[in-house]
Enzyme design. Structure first.
Site, PDB file in Angstrom:
ATOM      1  N   GLU A  50      39.124  39.230  34.022  1.00  0.00           N
ATOM      2  CA  GLU A  50      38.954  40.304  34.990  1.00  0.00           C
ATOM      3  C   GLU A  50      39.369  41.637  34.360  1.00  0.00           C
ATOM      4  OE1 GLU A  50      40.255  41.333  39.618  1.00  0.00           O
ATOM      5  OE2 GLU A  50      41.571  40.062  38.401  1.00  0.00           O
ATOM      6  N   LYS A  81      33.542  41.431  43.555  1.00  0.00           N
ATOM      7  CA  LYS A  81      34.713  40.792  44.163  1.00  0.00           C
ATOM      8  C   LYS A  81      34.699  41.006  45.671  1.00  0.00           C
ATOM      9  CE  LYS A  81      39.731  40.592  43.312  1.00  0.00           C
ATOM     10  NZ  LYS A  81      40.789  41.198  42.475  1.00  0.00           N
ATOM     11  N   CYS A  89      39.221  36.514  40.785  1.00  0.00           N
ATOM     12  CA  CYS A  89      40.651  36.538  41.084  1.00  0.00           C
ATOM     13  C   CYS A  89      41.013  36.186  42.539  1.00  0.00           C
ATOM     14  CB  CYS A  89      41.238  37.883  40.682  1.00  0.00           C
ATOM     15  SG  CYS A  89      43.047  37.820  40.448  1.00  0.00           S
TER      16      CYS A  89
END
Length: 272
Positions: free
Chosen positions: A40, A109, A150
């Protein structure tokens, strides 16, 4: 298929970060990798102070570089994530490339990292970033692959939807911190693999105690049976794992959880 997770240190220079990422992917190719994944925010210090400054449009230099690298080396690349500029918004975005360099997927995300742990860490991605709104599953010659980023891992429904769409491998570029990493990292990756009977691969930046952000590291691959198939420590390096798709079939035949989940979803639809 051989998967390579490139756990790299991320510095202040975008140019040097991208060059290091390319170097690690080339090394992975030389060791037989079919798919390589980056962490990331691999091109950018992980901080709200830098996301907009380092942001690029989806046809920017970093994306072009990864596309060319995939084409030149005949490898699939999950491009970690970079800050992506779209109009006046910035997204935390993973670009995924096929072996001919074509863009086969893009994951923004969905769940932004907005936490405030007393005595630990406070971070609000939403101060700078905007959320995505879709799940991402891409086709490869090996299997379907899901990609999340994440904090997405903490919402099991997202991984479940990817598995129900046929994903047998889920790749998660991630940057857990030194508060949540030691207690939640290993557990989260093993549970998402076990819940969905997939290989679940999490790739982190290497830890740099002198850097802007101290990542937990510990990139890993959890198997569909819930144990680790591969694991690395906090230091910079490439983690390799040979993905056994036959094992997924074996586990799903022995414990037909996905079959029951599909039936449950159908029943819930009828109850609406």
């Amino acid at each position: 298929m051989r998967l390579a997770l490139c756990q790299m240190k991320v510095g202040m220079s975008k140019k040097e970060n991208v060059e290091k990422a390319c170097s690690m992917i080339r090394e992975a190719v030389s060791n037989g990798a079919d798919i390589a994944a980056l962490p990331e925010m691999f091109s950018c210090p992980y901080s709200n102070s830098y996301f907009r400054e380092y942001a690029e449009y989806g046809d920017g230099e970093t994306v072009k570089t990864l596309s060319a690298l995939a084409r030149e080396n005949g490898i699939y690349i999950v491009g970690g994530s970079i800050p992506e500029l779209d109009g006046d918004k910035v997204y935390n975005t993973s670009f995924i490339f096929g072996k001919k360099g074509e863009l086969i997927g893009r994951h923004r995300k969905v769940h932004l990292f907005d936490i405030d742990v007393e005595g630990g860490i406070r971070f609000k991605e939403s101060d700078t970033l905007s959320p995505g709104n879709s799940i991402t599953v891409v086709e490869t010659e090996f299997c379907r692959i899901g990609v999340a980023i994440c904090y997405d891992v903490r919402f099991p429904e997202l991984s479940r939807l990817m598995a129900l769409e046929g994903a047998e491998l889920i790749i998660l570029p991630a940057a857990f911190n030194m508060t949540t990493g030691p207690v939640h990292w290993d557990l989260s990756m093993r549970m998402r693999a076990l819940d969905n009977q997939v290989y679940f691969a999490a790739v982190s930046p290497a830890r740099d105690m002198n850097g802007v952000y101290q990542a937990y590291g510990n990139s890993c691959v959890a198997s569909p049976w819930g144990e680790f198939a591969a694991h690395i420590d906090e230091n910079e390096g490439i983690l390799y794992c040979d993905i056994d798709l036959d094992r997924i079939k074996k586990v799903r035949n022995e414990l037909p959880l996905l079959k029951h989940r599909r039936e449950d979803m159908y029943k819930l639809e009828l109850l609406k």
